[in-house]
Design an enzyme around this catalytic site. Structure first.
Site, PDB file in Angstrom:
ATOM      1  N   ASP A   9      -7.861  -3.080 -17.124  1.00  0.00           N
ATOM      2  CA  ASP A   9      -8.583  -4.260 -16.659  1.00  0.00           C
ATOM      3  C   ASP A   9      -8.103  -5.477 -17.447  1.00  0.00           C
ATOM      4  OD1 ASP A   9     -10.358  -6.131 -15.734  1.00  0.00           O
ATOM      5  OD2 ASP A   9     -12.173  -5.056 -16.331  1.00  0.00           O
ATOM      6  N   ASP A 105      -6.847  -7.721 -10.585  1.00  0.00           N
ATOM      7  CA  ASP A 105      -6.730  -7.649 -12.042  1.00  0.00           C
ATOM      8  C   ASP A 105      -7.054  -6.275 -12.633  1.00  0.00           C
ATOM      9  OD1 ASP A 105      -9.381  -7.794 -11.325  1.00  0.00           O
ATOM     10  OD2 ASP A 105      -9.959  -9.160 -12.938  1.00  0.00           O
ATOM     11  N   GLU A 106      -7.214  -5.258 -11.790  1.00  0.00           N
ATOM     12  CA  GLU A 106      -7.530  -3.929 -12.281  1.00  0.00           C
ATOM     13  C   GLU A 106      -6.672  -2.895 -11.564  1.00  0.00           C
ATOM     14  OE1 GLU A 106     -11.742  -2.949 -12.386  1.00  0.00           O
ATOM     15  OE2 GLU A 106     -12.252  -5.061 -12.113  1.00  0.00           O
TER      16      GLU A 106
END
Length: 404
Positions: A9, A105-106
């Site tokens: 993350d 974003d992960e």
């Protein structure tokens, strides 16, 4: 053999990318936000100093500025975020071909069958990834390492920023069960509220509930959450090139001015349903249900959904159902800031049986199918804005109704 799954993350991703161009602001409170002038003025991301003032994602700019008058506001640059997301995932690809993005974003990484190539365990590999992303891209990661996807995701949330957390067979009950039930994947606000009414406030209390009780309260989701809480998640990490099963198709918008009349709401619903219907047809899917969300100027959301009698990918059908649902949630002239229409319970075209409508004169449905297929063709040739479905009043076109 246990799997070794990482969940990576990127910390405060939007804000961190923006600060690469403004290193002098790293210790100052900074937030990325939409344009207040176009009524999209909400906080999209914030850095750690802004978090220290209580600035939260999704709150309005004026709320954030009230907490932190010195807050530095930056506009978003989504193309730049996509570029950095690709660069980060390219690093992940060096360690496994099983990389499943979870938003921009992960990502989950399954390194079960490649870990031995690097001579390290999952925690050490997580540290390596954090170091490389920081050195090569100037961004920081929090990484969870575990034997399933759900616990890996929990691990990446436990320590931030720039940290590795290992949730193993030996320590998972100690780490996971005391956590608030809302920390568990897919436990949203409504589920958390429902569970709290029955005294379930932690993951451990959820795990202790009889599975049949949870299924009675929440349906299939209840059983799924019970498995998650007991460490029984078996879902595999999907490689990025594998097609993802589409579970819903939706579109929502914030309007330049609040909607206050039936005609305005009807027109807004039609535009959204048009977009959803065309995307369904393009994907070869039919909707078995419709879900709508109505947002008022105070950012309060109310939602309803219903099953359709016949699966559809036609604008009129989706509009009619959505208008009926909005009629259950809204009374004019109460203002509406934003609307969302989502097609749910999707099935592929070759698995869908469309029942004939005895009250549909002649070949009315076939005509609508041909009409909307022709609209799709025009849009492909001349652009998406070249043609639009008419915005007649619902009662003039067999659409949904509102209670007066």
């Amino acid at each position: 053999m246990d799997r070794v799954i990482l969940h990576c993350d990127l910390n405060s991703f939007y804000a961190s990318v923006e600060l690469l161009s403004h290193p002098e602001w790293k210790k100052l409170p900074v937030a990325v936000c939409g344009d207040p002038a176009s009524r999209h003025g909400v906080i999209l991301a914030k850095n750690d100093p802004a978090k220290g003032f209580g600035v939260r994602t999704a709150e309005t700019v004026w709320q954030a500025k009230r907490k932190c008058p010195e807050l530095i506001l930056l506009p978003p640059h989504h193309r730049l975020y996509r570029e950095y997301s690709r660069k980060v995932n390219a690093i992940y690809d060096e360690y496994t071909d099983l990389v499943e993005p979870f938003g921009i974003d992960e990502s989950w990484l399954d390194v079960t069958h490649t870990l031995h190539l690097f001579g390290m365990d999952g925690g050490a590999l997580a540290d390596t990834l954090r170091r490389r992303v920081k050195q090569e891209l100037g961004l920081t990661l929090s990484v969870g390492v575990s034997f399933n996807k759900v616990f890996a995701k929990l691990g990446s949330d436990l320590k931030k920023p720039d940290a590795t957390t290992v949730i193993s067979r030996e320590n998972w009950r100690e780490l996971v069960w005391p956590l608030p039930v809302g920390d568990l994947l897919y436990v949203g606000g409504a589920a958390r509220t429902l569970l709290s009414q029955y005294g379930v406030r932690t993951v451990g209390e959820l795990a202790a509930c009889p599975r049949e009780t949870l299924e009675g309260l929440m349906g299939k989701l209840g059983g799924q959450l019970h498995d998650y809480a007991r460490g029984l998640d078996r879902e595999s990490v999907r490689a990025r090139h594998e097609p993802e099963q589409v579970k819903s198709v939706g579109n929502g918008t914030t309007f330049p001015k609040n909607l206050t009349t039936r005609d305005q709401v009807s027109a807004g619903i039609r535009l959204l349903a048009d977009s959803v219907a065309s995307r369904l047809r393009r994907a070869g899917l039919y909707a078995g249900g419709v879900h709508v969300t109505v947002r008022d100027p105070d950012f309060h959301d109310r939602s309803r959904q219903r099953q359709l009698q016949t699966p559809t990918h036609l604008i009129r059908d989706l509009s009619a159902a959505a208008l009926d649902l909005v009629g259950e949630l809204w009374r004019p002239p109460n203002p509406i800031r934003a609307l969302t229409v989502t097609a749910i319970h999707l099935t592929p075209e070759d698995e869908t049986y469309v029942q004939a409508d005895l009250f549909d004169a002649g070949d009315g449905r076939e005509r609508r199918e041909r009409l909307e297929a022709a609209m799709d063709g025009i849009r492909r040739r001349y652009g998406g804005g070249s043609i639009a479905f008419g915005t007649a009043r619902p009662e003039e076109d067999g659409g949904g109704s509102f209670q007066k």
